[in-house]
Design a protein around this motif. Structure first.
Motif, PDB file in Angstrom:
ATOM      1  N   VAL A 147       0.853  -1.199   0.000  1.00  8.40           N
ATOM      2  CA  VAL A 147       0.000   0.000   0.000  1.00  8.40           C
ATOM      3  C   VAL A 147       0.886   1.245   0.000  1.00  8.40           C
ATOM      4  N   ARG A 148       0.279   2.407  -0.162  1.00 10.04           N
ATOM      5  CA  ARG A 148       1.012   3.672  -0.244  1.00 10.04           C
ATOM      6  C   ARG A 148       0.844   4.469   1.048  1.00 10.04           C
ATOM      7  N   LEU A 149       1.903   5.178   1.394  1.00  9.22           N
ATOM      8  CA  LEU A 149       1.853   6.155   2.483  1.00  9.22           C
ATOM      9  C   LEU A 149       2.223   7.494   1.869  1.00  9.22           C
ATOM     10  N   GLU A 150       1.289   8.433   1.857  1.00  5.52           N
ATOM     11  CA  GLU A 150       1.512   9.741   1.237  1.00  5.52           C
ATOM     12  C   GLU A 150       1.293  10.828   2.285  1.00  5.52           C
ATOM     13  N   ALA A 151       2.155  11.840   2.281  1.00  2.00           N
ATOM     14  CA  ALA A 151       2.112  12.839   3.361  1.00  2.00           C
ATOM     15  C   ALA A 151       2.456  14.239   2.853  1.00  2.00           C
ATOM     16  N   GLU A 152       1.927  14.578   1.667  1.00  2.46           N
ATOM     17  CA  GLU A 152       2.288  15.868   1.060  1.00  2.46           C
ATOM     18  C   GLU A 152       2.061  17.038   2.012  1.00  2.46           C
ATOM     19  N   GLY A 153       0.973  16.979   2.787  1.00  7.21           N
ATOM     20  CA  GLY A 153       0.602  18.127   3.624  1.00  7.21           C
ATOM     21  C   GLY A 153       1.476  18.345   4.842  1.00  7.21           C
ATOM     22  N   THR A 154       2.447  17.454   5.092  1.00  5.67           N
ATOM     23  CA  THR A 154       3.289  17.629   6.282  1.00  5.67           C
ATOM     24  C   THR A 154       4.345  18.712   6.079  1.00  5.67           C
ATOM     25  N   VAL A 155       4.661  19.032   4.831  1.00  4.71           N
ATOM     26  CA  VAL A 155       5.657  20.077   4.519  1.00  4.71           C
ATOM     27  C   VAL A 155       5.026  21.051   3.528  1.00  4.71           C
ATOM     28  N   MET A 156       4.922  22.320   3.888  1.00  2.00           N
ATOM     29  CA  MET A 156       4.364  23.359   3.008  1.00  2.00           C
ATOM     30  C   MET A 156       2.907  23.091   2.606  1.00  2.00           C
ATOM     31  N   SER A 157       2.151  22.442   3.450  1.00  6.64           N
ATOM     32  CA  SER A 157       0.729  22.126   3.212  1.00  6.64           C
ATOM     33  C   SER A 157       0.540  21.624   1.778  1.00  6.64           C
ATOM     34  N   GLY A 158      -0.384  22.210   1.021  1.00  5.18           N
ATOM     35  CA  GLY A 158      -0.668  21.685  -0.328  1.00  5.18           C
ATOM     36  C   GLY A 158       0.317  22.134  -1.389  1.00  5.18           C
ATOM     37  N   THR A 159       1.258  23.002  -1.060  1.00  9.77           N
ATOM     38  CA  THR A 159       2.305  23.360  -2.023  1.00  9.77           C
ATOM     39  C   THR A 159       3.171  22.116  -2.194  1.00  9.77           C
TER      40      THR A 159
END
Ligand code: HSE
Length: 347
Positions: A147-159
């Motif tokens: 499975v995937r673990l994605e965490a874009e919002g942990t650094v610079m929110s949605g940027t």
């Protein structure tokens, strides 16, 4: 097109931001990108919890949370499940972990993420705690369970700092990462340049909602250090911990320091830095005087920025919001799209 079934753990600002985007743009995401998201469960300490295999209307969830602050009026098949029961029992392909956390233990978010991955759910999260404290372990569990673990919002929110560094710049040879990764401290430093004193500027940042519940985490560079660890591990494949980051905050900076830098055509910035040196990856957070020509010098207020120094492209700089309801909600959409693409829409 099969729907991506989503369980939300937490329905605070970020969960509501995601629901708002799905309510307003769900049809567009379906038609243009083939991403059909169906919220099947929400577990929240304040609102309560609801589960419905056929899906819960995001607009209805928002209305309920906004009306009496509970999901009592929401139609559901099951209610009252706690977070772990929801993670284990809900009809869901993806768990969005949006509960609370900290950068000392990562709990309870860390247990939520571990449990979801062990149960074969993809995980998306905006919570720094689990990712900063346990990325190598969690990434290994995700690989083992397929499975995937994605965490874009942990650094610079949605940027899209993480997707840019880890995926779009893959193969470009990232040797250094430097960024303004904390909006609160950048706001405070910008206001001090305009004549405000430290305490006054920090109170403004709290009133604007940028600061963490305990703003010492921002001021002392702990929040930025968490983001530096995430960048090092996610983008450079390092296995750093919080203890590996040499850290200094901005509490020691005075108005006189700020004025002296301005007189020399420079600006103080709290810079998070990751550098590769052979097999070693070094990380730090410290206030640094940057010249006006530096790509990060013009980034003011609560805005965040990151510069990737690469072997093939030279410097690539990304500037954008680092916090906010819709900005952070959008990070979860980016993560869902990444899962949708990675699974060929079959998650
Ligand atoms: N307190 C953080 C900041 C919020 O000021 O950047 C986003 O992580």
């Amino acid at each position: 097109m099969s729907a991506l079934r989503l369980a939300l753990i937490g329905f605070g600002t970020v969960g509501q931001g995601l629901a708002r985007i799905l309510a307003d743009r769900g049809a567009d995401l379906r038609e243009r990108y083939g991403l059909d998201v169906r919220i099947t469960a929400v577990a929240d300490l304040r609102c309560g919890s609801v589960h419905a295999a056929d899906g819960l209307d995001p607009a209805r969830l928002l209305a309920a949370a906004g009306a009496d602050g509970t999901f009592d009026a929401v139609d559901a098949e099951d209610r009252g499940w706690d977070a772990l029961t929801t993670i284990r029992e809900a009809q869901a392909d993806v768990v969005a972990e949006l509960a609370f956390t900290d950068l000392a233990t990562g709990e309870p978010a860390l247990t939520h993420v571990r449990t979801a991955l062990e149960h074969g759910r993809h995980v998306i999260t905006t919570n720094k705690g689990p990712v900063a404290l346990a990325w190598p372990e969690l990434a290994a569990t995700a690989r083992r369970r397929g499975v995937r673990l994605e965490a874009e919002g942990t650094v610079m929110s949605g940027t899209p700092a993480l997707h840019l560094g880890a995926e779009l710049l893959a193969g470009a040879g990232v040797t250094r990462i430097e960024g303004i990764l904390n909006g609160t401290t950048n706001y405070v430093l910008t206001r001090m340049e305009a004549g405000a004193d430290f305490g006054e500027a920090l109170a403004e940042a709290q009133a604007e909602g940028y600061a963490e519940a305990d703003p010492s985490g921002d001021v002392e560079g702990i929040d930025a250090a968490g983001k530096v660890v995430i960048l090092a591990n996610r983008v450079m494949g390092a296995e750093l911990t919080m203890a590996d980051v040499a850290r200094e905050g901005i509490a020691g900076l005075t108005r006189a320091d700020v004025e002296a830098a301005a007189a020399a055509g420079e600006r103080w910035k709290l810079i998070g830095r990751v550098e590769r040196d052979g097999q070693t990856v070094r990380a730090s957070v410290a206030p640094r005087r940057v010249p006006a020509t530096h790509p990060l010098a013009s980034v003011g207020g609560a805005t965040n920025a990151v510069t990737y120094t690469t072997e093939l492209l030279g410097d690539v700089t990304l500037i954008g919001p680092g916090a906010g309801k819709l900005a952070t909600g959008y990070a979860l959409i980016a993560d869902l799209l990444a899962i949708h693409r990675a699974t060929g829409g079959a998650a």
